[in-house]
Design a protein around this motif. Sequence first.
Motif, PDB file in Angstrom:
ATOM      1  N   TYR A   3      44.109   9.965  80.245  1.00 42.76           N
ATOM      2  CA  TYR A   3      42.420   9.602  80.605  1.00 42.76           C
ATOM      3  C   TYR A   3      41.730   9.992  79.224  1.00 42.76           C
ATOM      4  O   TYR A   3      40.852   9.373  78.983  1.00 42.76           O
ATOM      5  CB  TYR A   3      42.109   9.993  81.774  1.00 42.76           C
ATOM      6  N   GLN A   4      42.209  11.336  78.920  1.00 39.26           N
ATOM      7  CA  GLN A   4      41.490  12.332  77.926  1.00 39.26           C
ATOM      8  C   GLN A   4      41.834  11.754  76.345  1.00 39.26           C
ATOM      9  O   GLN A   4      40.698  11.702  75.743  1.00 39.26           O
ATOM     10  CB  GLN A   4      41.670  13.569  78.115  1.00 39.26           C
ATOM     11  N   LEU A   5      43.090  11.225  76.193  1.00 39.04           N
ATOM     12  CA  LEU A   5      43.217  11.032  74.788  1.00 39.04           C
ATOM     13  C   LEU A   5      42.338   9.943  74.168  1.00 39.04           C
ATOM     14  O   LEU A   5      41.844  10.012  73.175  1.00 39.04           O
ATOM     15  CB  LEU A   5      44.895  10.702  74.642  1.00 39.04           C
ATOM     16  N   PRO A   6      42.182   8.816  75.219  1.00 38.62           N
ATOM     17  CA  PRO A   6      41.378   7.844  74.400  1.00 38.62           C
ATOM     18  C   PRO A   6      39.794   8.206  74.186  1.00 38.62           C
ATOM     19  O   PRO A   6      39.309   7.773  73.313  1.00 38.62           O
ATOM     20  CB  PRO A   6      41.351   6.512  75.496  1.00 38.62           C
ATOM     21  N   GLN A   7      39.291   9.114  74.947  1.00 40.69           N
ATOM     22  CA  GLN A   7      38.119   9.834  75.123  1.00 40.69           C
ATOM     23  C   GLN A   7      37.933  10.607  73.849  1.00 40.69           C
ATOM     24  O   GLN A   7      37.007  10.405  72.900  1.00 40.69           O
ATOM     25  CB  GLN A   7      37.635  10.596  76.266  1.00 40.69           C
ATOM     26  N   LEU A   8      39.200  11.339  73.419  1.00 36.83           N
ATOM     27  CA  LEU A   8      39.001  12.119  72.210  1.00 36.83           C
ATOM     28  C   LEU A   8      39.096  11.388  71.015  1.00 36.83           C
ATOM     29  O   LEU A   8      38.011  11.512  70.166  1.00 36.83           O
ATOM     30  CB  LEU A   8      40.188  12.846  72.244  1.00 36.83           C
ATOM     31  N   LYS A   9      39.590   9.924  71.053  1.00 36.28           N
ATOM     32  CA  LYS A   9      39.525   9.299  69.849  1.00 36.28           C
ATOM     33  C   LYS A   9      38.089   8.575  69.875  1.00 36.28           C
ATOM     34  O   LYS A   9      37.704   8.469  68.482  1.00 36.28           O
ATOM     35  CB  LYS A   9      40.682   7.955  70.246  1.00 36.28           C
ATOM     36  N   ARG A  10      37.489   8.460  70.759  1.00 37.73           N
ATOM     37  CA  ARG A  10      36.139   7.836  70.759  1.00 37.73           C
ATOM     38  C   ARG A  10      35.199   8.949  70.058  1.00 37.73           C
ATOM     39  O   ARG A  10      34.238   8.515  69.214  1.00 37.73           O
ATOM     40  CB  ARG A  10      35.739   7.566  72.034  1.00 37.73           C
ATOM     41  N   PRO A 236      29.706   2.711  79.506  1.00 40.26           N
ATOM     42  CA  PRO A 236      29.508   2.599  77.779  1.00 40.26           C
ATOM     43  C   PRO A 236      30.874   1.892  77.316  1.00 40.26           C
ATOM     44  O   PRO A 236      31.970   2.240  77.550  1.00 40.26           O
ATOM     45  CB  PRO A 236      29.181   3.563  77.083  1.00 40.26           C
ATOM     46  N   LYS A 237      30.927   0.857  76.414  1.00 37.40           N
ATOM     47  CA  LYS A 237      31.979   0.275  75.728  1.00 37.40           C
ATOM     48  C   LYS A 237      32.247   1.088  74.310  1.00 37.40           C
ATOM     49  O   LYS A 237      31.399   1.320  73.623  1.00 37.40           O
ATOM     50  CB  LYS A 237      31.629  -1.256  75.457  1.00 37.40           C
ATOM     51  N   LYS A 238      33.437   1.617  74.398  1.00 37.43           N
ATOM     52  CA  LYS A 238      33.975   2.339  73.253  1.00 37.43           C
ATOM     53  C   LYS A 238      33.138   3.470  72.707  1.00 37.43           C
ATOM     54  O   LYS A 238      32.799   3.475  71.689  1.00 37.43           O
ATOM     55  CB  LYS A 238      34.183   1.426  72.146  1.00 37.43           C
ATOM     56  N   HIS A 239      32.651   4.301  73.752  1.00 38.34           N
ATOM     57  CA  HIS A 239      31.849   5.475  73.378  1.00 38.34           C
ATOM     58  C   HIS A 239      32.146   6.496  74.386  1.00 38.34           C
ATOM     59  O   HIS A 239      32.376   6.374  75.271  1.00 38.34           O
ATOM     60  CB  HIS A 239      30.445   5.099  73.611  1.00 38.34           C
ATOM     61  N   TRP A 240      32.190   7.867  73.770  1.00 41.43           N
ATOM     62  CA  TRP A 240      32.428   8.773  74.396  1.00 41.43           C
ATOM     63  C   TRP A 240      31.548   9.160  75.661  1.00 41.43           C
ATOM     64  O   TRP A 240      31.803   9.998  76.650  1.00 41.43           O
ATOM     65  CB  TRP A 240      32.685  10.072  73.627  1.00 41.43           C
ATOM     66  N   TYR A 241      30.279   8.986  75.422  1.00 40.37           N
ATOM     67  CA  TYR A 241      29.058   9.415  76.231  1.00 40.37           C
ATOM     68  C   TYR A 241      29.486   8.484  77.669  1.00 40.37           C
ATOM     69  O   TYR A 241      29.757   7.408  77.565  1.00 40.37           O
ATOM     70  CB  TYR A 241      27.712   9.047  75.577  1.00 40.37           C
ATOM     71  N   PRO A 242      29.481   9.368  78.879  1.00 36.06           N
ATOM     72  CA  PRO A 242      29.719   8.850  80.081  1.00 36.06           C
ATOM     73  C   PRO A 242      28.606   7.750  80.598  1.00 36.06           C
ATOM     74  O   PRO A 242      29.086   7.094  81.340  1.00 36.06           O
ATOM     75  CB  PRO A 242      29.908   9.972  81.136  1.00 36.06           C
TER      76      PRO A 242
END
Length: 251
Positions: A3-10, A236-242
């Motif tokens: 779950y967290q790795l995609p968020q880190l990439k964003r 959000p689409k492809k953004h780290w902000y929830p």
Amino acid sequence: MAYQLPQLKRILIWLATSKEVTNFTYGLDSNNRLQLASIISLITQVDTNKVLSYFEEIEQDIDLRELIKTSICQGNSLDRNSSDANVQYGRRIGWYAFVRILKPKVVIETGIDKGLGSCVICSALLRNQAEGHSGQYYGTDINPDAGFLFTSPYDQVGKILYGDSIESLQLLSESIDLFINDSDHSADYEMEEYKVIQEKLSLKSVILGDNSHETDKLQRFAMNTNRKFIFFKEKPKKHWYPGGGIGIAWS
């Protein structure tokens, strides 16, 4: 970690490509966009496909995109230097759809920042006007430098009232059809805005709360004034902000 790795990439992509440090802009996930359209359809009794057509209308508005890009790229202020030119509207497409559907005579937005929401709202009012439905926008902001995006043609159907939002709202005499709270995000100030406008709301008024992902004030106001309430949560689409959301109160 899955779950967290995609968020880190964003986050890393955002650090490399965005100038924004607050009031982040982004698009909505496709499922989330459809959920918003369904909620608006439920409240307004307008077909979901019609709501989606309004989303597309503002998303494909080339004139507004060019104005934003030009205003940001040619400016030198701090606000401009912390703004992205290729902007996405997020939940504001919901604001736009409400204006297009309700055909309000008076729309108020408290807290305008750059003026992105102001332009989105007034774009809808201009289209309503072309269809024979006049409307007026009032934005309020305590920052005298707020609203640099709010220029012609959008200022033809609106104006910004600078100063404390509560004081500006107290001075307004018009009946309010659509009210958007997006100013001081403290819970007490938010509730105070709702109390000030309570007697100014029209019979078919709709209230949108931009702070409803943080406080229960709009929901409590709705309960106390015999209104219905629902909350839309952004994804959000492809953004780290929830994401934030839209609290919606209506009669």
